[in-house]
Design an enzyme around this catalytic site. Structure first.
Site, PDB file in Angstrom:
ATOM      1  N   GLY A 184       0.794  -1.222   0.000  1.00  0.00           N
ATOM      2  CA  GLY A 184       0.000   0.000   0.000  1.00  0.00           C
ATOM      3  C   GLY A 184       0.827   1.273   0.000  1.00  0.00           C
ATOM      4  CB  CYS A 185       4.288   2.096   0.783  1.00  0.00           C
ATOM      5  SG  CYS A 185       4.022   2.100   2.549  1.00  0.00           S
ATOM      6  CD  GLN A 186       3.624   7.860  -4.648  1.00  0.00           C
ATOM      7  OE1 GLN A 186       2.812   8.366  -3.878  1.00  0.00           O
ATOM      8  NE2 GLN A 186       4.262   8.576  -5.548  1.00  0.00           N
TER       9      GLN A 186
END
Length: 139
Positions: free
Chosen positions: A50-52
């Site tokens: 879920g992290c860019q």
């Protein structure tokens, strides 16, 4: 120092910074202080979904306390995860689970971040709580 005391200290430090450019620089400086992780720890199992950017968090349970190590390939996420590690590392699972993340809104961090970075921040906080639950269940 308790988790709450560490959070309050961060809120106070951010209060002295006049604008988001200074706050941004402060977060980046925190990331520069974070020791890099070895490549063996940068596994898919430790990768925060879920992290860019790529962010890894690993943990170790020792003497009744949970210790975190982390890294990122992005300068801002590295600073953010460094901030979280500095607050939550070295505390019991019970302390971590009873703590909240209200300091994040107190310093205005979520409003400053793009939606995808804010999602990444929430994923990091969830992972820290997940580790606390997992180690609490083991003990």
């Amino acid at each position: 120092m308790t988790i709450k005391e560490k959070q309050d200290e961060i809120v106070s430090e951010f209060a002295f910074l006049e604008d988001w450019e200074q706050k941004y620089e402060y977060i980046i400086d925190l990331g520069k202080q974070l020791p890099p992780l070895s490549e063996e720890v940068k596994t898919d199992a430790n990768l925060i979904k879920g992290c860019q950017s790529k962010v890894w968090i690993d943990s170790e349970f020792k003497d009744g306390k949970l210790f975190f190590v982390a890294d990122s390939d992005g300068i801002l996420p590295k600073g953010i995860v460094s901030l979280l590690v500095s607050i939550y590392s070295g505390h019991s699972t019970d302390e971590i689970l009873k703590s909240d993340f209200d300091f994040i809104s107190e310093i205005g961090l979520q409003e400053f971040l793009s939606p995808s970075r804010a999602n990444g921040l929430m994923a990091m906080t969830k992972q820290i709580k997940f580790y606390a639950v997992a180690y609490q269940l083991k003990s």
